[in-house]
Motif scaffolding. Sequence first.
Motif, mmCIF file in Angstrom:
data_model
loop_
_atom_site.group_PDB
_atom_site.id
_atom_site.type_symbol
_atom_site.label_atom_id
_atom_site.label_comp_id
_atom_site.label_asym_id
_atom_site.label_seq_id
_atom_site.Cartn_x
_atom_site.Cartn_y
_atom_site.Cartn_z
ATOM 1 N N PRO A 94 0.802 -1.223 0.000
ATOM 2 C CA PRO A 94 0.000 0.000 0.000
ATOM 3 C C PRO A 94 0.833 1.270 0.000
ATOM 4 O O PRO A 94 0.444 2.256 -0.623
ATOM 5 N N HIS A 134 -7.251 -3.739 -10.181
ATOM 6 C CA HIS A 134 -8.172 -4.263 -9.176
ATOM 7 C C HIS A 134 -7.568 -4.202 -7.784
ATOM 8 O O HIS A 134 -8.246 -3.997 -6.804
ATOM 9 N N ARG A 135 -6.253 -4.367 -7.699
ATOM 10 C CA ARG A 135 -5.643 -4.297 -6.374
ATOM 11 C C ARG A 135 -5.678 -2.879 -5.805
ATOM 12 O O ARG A 135 -5.873 -2.676 -4.616
ATOM 13 N N GLY A 138 -9.037 -2.280 -4.441
ATOM 14 C CA GLY A 138 -9.195 -2.909 -3.127
ATOM 15 C C GLY A 138 -8.516 -2.106 -2.047
ATOM 16 O O GLY A 138 -9.063 -1.890 -0.960
ATOM 17 N N PHE A 139 -7.354 -1.611 -2.368
ATOM 18 C CA PHE A 139 -6.626 -0.824 -1.374
ATOM 19 C C PHE A 139 -7.353 0.471 -1.025
ATOM 20 O O PHE A 139 -7.429 0.869 0.138
ATOM 21 N N LEU A 141 -10.535 1.051 -1.223
ATOM 22 C CA LEU A 141 -11.678 0.697 -0.383
ATOM 23 C C LEU A 141 -11.220 0.500 1.058
ATOM 24 O O LEU A 141 -11.866 0.936 2.011
ATOM 25 N N ASP A 142 -10.109 -0.175 1.199
ATOM 26 C CA ASP A 142 -9.574 -0.440 2.523
ATOM 27 C C ASP A 142 -9.238 0.858 3.248
ATOM 28 O O ASP A 142 -9.569 1.050 4.415
ATOM 29 N N ALA A 145 -12.224 2.700 4.347
ATOM 30 C CA ALA A 145 -13.195 1.798 4.973
ATOM 31 C C ALA A 145 -14.116 2.591 5.888
ATOM 32 O O ALA A 145 -13.740 3.618 6.446
ATOM 33 N N THR A 146 -15.312 2.070 6.062
ATOM 34 C CA THR A 146 -16.339 2.848 6.752
ATOM 35 C C THR A 146 -16.183 2.813 8.265
ATOM 36 O O THR A 146 -17.170 2.898 8.974
ATOM 37 N N ALA A 147 -14.989 2.652 8.728
ATOM 38 C CA ALA A 147 -14.802 2.670 10.180
ATOM 39 C C ALA A 147 -15.233 4.025 10.719
ATOM 40 O O ALA A 147 -14.993 5.053 10.093
ATOM 41 N N ARG A 169 -18.089 3.677 -4.146
ATOM 42 C CA ARG A 169 -17.758 2.395 -3.529
ATOM 43 C C ARG A 169 -18.205 1.233 -4.417
ATOM 44 O O ARG A 169 -17.481 0.255 -4.577
ATOM 45 N N ARG A 173 -15.724 -1.466 -5.973
ATOM 46 C CA ARG A 173 -15.896 -2.860 -5.609
ATOM 47 C C ARG A 173 -15.912 -3.746 -6.859
ATOM 48 O O ARG A 173 -15.318 -4.821 -6.875
ATOM 49 N N LEU A 174 -16.557 -3.269 -7.891
ATOM 50 C CA LEU A 174 -16.584 -4.050 -9.131
ATOM 51 C C LEU A 174 -15.205 -4.076 -9.799
ATOM 52 O O LEU A 174 -14.769 -5.104 -10.309
ATOM 53 N N ALA A 176 -12.462 -3.936 -8.261
ATOM 54 C CA ALA A 176 -11.665 -4.851 -7.453
ATOM 55 C C ALA A 176 -11.958 -6.303 -7.807
ATOM 56 O O ALA A 176 -11.136 -7.185 -7.586
ATOM 57 N N GLN A 177 -13.153 -6.567 -8.329
ATOM 58 C CA GLN A 177 -13.486 -7.935 -8.734
ATOM 59 C C GLN A 177 -13.028 -8.232 -10.152
ATOM 60 O O GLN A 177 -13.363 -9.268 -10.713
ATOM 61 N N VAL B 359 -8.402 -9.988 -4.000
ATOM 62 C CA VAL B 359 -8.400 -8.631 -3.448
ATOM 63 C C VAL B 359 -9.187 -8.685 -2.151
ATOM 64 O O VAL B 359 -10.318 -9.175 -2.132
ATOM 65 N N THR B 360 -8.591 -8.221 -1.077
ATOM 66 C CA THR B 360 -9.320 -8.231 0.196
ATOM 67 C C THR B 360 -9.396 -6.817 0.741
ATOM 68 O O THR B 360 -8.488 -6.008 0.544
ATOM 69 N N VAL B 361 -10.471 -6.551 1.408
ATOM 70 C CA VAL B 361 -10.657 -5.249 2.053
ATOM 71 C C VAL B 361 -11.001 -5.517 3.500
ATOM 72 O O VAL B 361 -11.984 -6.188 3.789
ATOM 73 N N GLY B 362 -10.193 -5.019 4.408
ATOM 74 C CA GLY B 362 -10.439 -5.255 5.827
ATOM 75 C C GLY B 362 -10.112 -6.689 6.217
ATOM 76 O O GLY B 362 -9.758 -7.519 5.377
ATOM 77 N N SER B 394 -11.387 -14.363 -10.244
ATOM 78 C CA SER B 394 -11.237 -13.237 -9.329
ATOM 79 C C SER B 394 -11.945 -13.564 -8.016
ATOM 80 O O SER B 394 -13.088 -14.015 -8.016
ATOM 81 N N PHE B 396 -12.863 -11.834 -4.486
ATOM 82 C CA PHE B 396 -12.908 -10.545 -3.796
ATOM 83 C C PHE B 396 -13.553 -10.749 -2.435
ATOM 84 O O PHE B 396 -14.611 -11.376 -2.341
ATOM 85 N N PRO B 401 -18.305 -3.621 8.767
ATOM 86 C CA PRO B 401 -18.692 -3.731 10.179
ATOM 87 C C PRO B 401 -19.849 -4.701 10.395
ATOM 88 O O PRO B 401 -19.863 -5.435 11.385
ATOM 89 N N ALA B 471 -11.701 -2.966 10.998
ATOM 90 C CA ALA B 471 -11.054 -1.927 10.201
ATOM 91 C C ALA B 471 -9.559 -1.871 10.473
ATOM 92 O O ALA B 471 -8.775 -1.624 9.573
ATOM 93 N N ARG B 475 -4.001 -4.072 8.960
ATOM 94 C CA ARG B 475 -2.628 -3.584 8.859
ATOM 95 C C ARG B 475 -2.187 -3.008 10.177
ATOM 96 O O ARG B 475 -2.977 -2.518 10.947
#
Lengths: 224, 476
Positions: A94, A134-135, A138-139, A141-142, A145-147, A169, A173-174, A176-177, B359-362, B394, B396, B401, B471, B475
């Motif tokens: 990242p 896509h990566r 994803g990053f 989004l991370d 993130a909705t924290a 978003r 998301r798409l 990222a897929q 691809v991962t998120v969280g 792919s 994902f 939350p 969240a 990392r």
Amino acid sequence: MSAAVAGEGAPRVVLVDDHGLFRSGVRAELGRQVEVVGEADDVAPAIELIGRELPDVVLLDVHLPGGGGHAVITEVKKEHPEVRFLALSASDAPEDVIAVIRAGARGYVTKTISTADLADAIRRVAGGDAVFSHRLAGFVLDAFATAPATPDVRPSFDPELDQLTTREREVLRLIAQGYTYKEVARELYISVKTVESHVSSVLRKLQLSSRHQLTRWAAERRLT
Amino acid sequence: MQEPSEPPWPPFRFQDRPGRRHPRWHGHRWQDQDAFQDRPESDDRPDWRSHFRRQGNGDGGPLRRDPQDRIGGGIAAGIGTWRGFSPTTVRIACVVAALVTTGWAVPIYFIGWLAIPAKGSDATIGAKARHDSQGVALAIGAASLVAVFLLLAGVLNDGSIEVYGWPQVVSVACLVLIWRNAPEGEKAALQHLVAPLESLGGGGDNVRRGTKLRFAVAAGLLIAGLSVLFSLHGGLTLLAPLGGFVLVVAAIFVLLGPWWLRIARDLLFERQARARAEERADMAARVHDSVLQTLALIQRSAEDPQAVVQLARAQERELRSWLFEGRAPGDTEVTSFVEGVREIQRDVEARHGVPVEVVTVGDCPLDEHLNALLAAAREATVNAAKWSGASVISLFAEVEPDKVEVAVRDRGSGFDLDSVPADRKGVAESIRGRMLRHGGKAAVQSTLGEGTKVTLTMTRGLASAGPAAAADGRRR
């Protein structure tokens, strides 16, 4: 350096990568689809070359021995803000992404990208669009993130910058897929142009937001 | 002796020189005590005494040290060859000179070591040392330490220590410069000299033993010193010289202390830099080892594209997990959701040879429901790998939350949902059923010729950790 034979209107491209093997590979693969006007293998020669050639797109490796890709972007942008950068890297850590995007790159792809996709990405960057792998999607989004906001978040002047809209978003998301822009457009019943504007808007937020994940990564790399 | 002389130490030889000692003197006979004469005639009777005889006028070449034939810097051998004496003769002369000159021959020897080039080269160690500013500082620092020690010794004891000690201030400085600038080969000899000192300084491999040894030596010196002090002078008369002495020491330390400290710190930095370089080398070795092996395998299986892809992917995965996630290769313990997703990627790529783009998120810790989600995702991925014919799948995964979502997508053949064969429907049902049992849901979209997408959603809730963990868990 001989310019590759390319068709009319093909984007003029400068390659900046410290791996000669990779440069010649890209040059051979991209062939007629773009016009490669020069190659550089380090920060200082790259800045000099870009200033001289003023290409449409600079294909820029994130890791360069003399200071990293973001140093090239920062330096060139001072004189020639119109030059567009597409960053490439073998890793997708990242901090690499954040460094080049915040420095001002219009896109980020990994080196495993197929030739056709790379040529397409170069054309899109040349046309002023943002290119998200896509990566990278994803990053982002991370990072956004909705924290719930923690107390140590320093609010931006414009709080809008600190979060993504629902639509953005969905688009990310798409992507990222592994969806292409066209597929995203069809999936969400919107036009490709709209997808592109969403991505550009995300890019802008990424560059301007002071969201603490971003600033923290930037601070770790002293990039603020 | 007009030239630098041999030091009285070490009294031993470090390495056996192969073959002879000095074959060039064999075949000459020792004649008389006045041996330092030209003796061209020969008589074939090798004799130990021939070692001490002068032979010819020397080789006529420039004066060069001979690192092949040395005890210290190979100076005696060099002088011997130069002027035609046996090195043994020169060495004995050196020892005598060292005694006669009250030690001044020793620093002269070291200066010679610095100033005379080794055989077969023109570069002196001294020339190199001139550019080694840190080495020069270190040399001056070490020399001044010895000087202070000598000053103190002089106060307590008049005479012999001082007389023989002062020249060694220069020797110490020279030695430091030689040590830092000598080529590797020559250093080996010095290492032999320094090794015992180094273990005293705690630099040895066996730190515990070094410490014990150091304590023993310190205690011995302390006792010896105290007993000498109290036997020489009696009781209170000792206090006056001792007081003055302490003041002098304090003054010197106030004056030079910070400087010494800085030198010590520079040395420490240098050592740290070396440690970092070693770490990097270690990493390079690990990366290169596995990467080069894979590259070799790829070359050997160049005619099998699938095997090549599989090898390259496996290597890429291993490198990524090691470089970016800090996982040692082979460490497969799964404790978090993202690790579970990566495991699916690993297994499907290894077993079916189809690349899986993850691809991962969280992230969040695993629980029973998420395990079910992972199992369903695995089935969907394996299905795609087996049946879709797509070149890449792919995968994902997003941890939010309130829910966890996994999308498995391929651009393969797709199928008509209404007319699927019974066995494939069974699989789809097993995915769906599993999700339902754990309170989640599964949706399958498929278009003939365009591909399939399986979306799995699991509500997070009862037992799992709070959103903040999700969240922040991913990392550091």
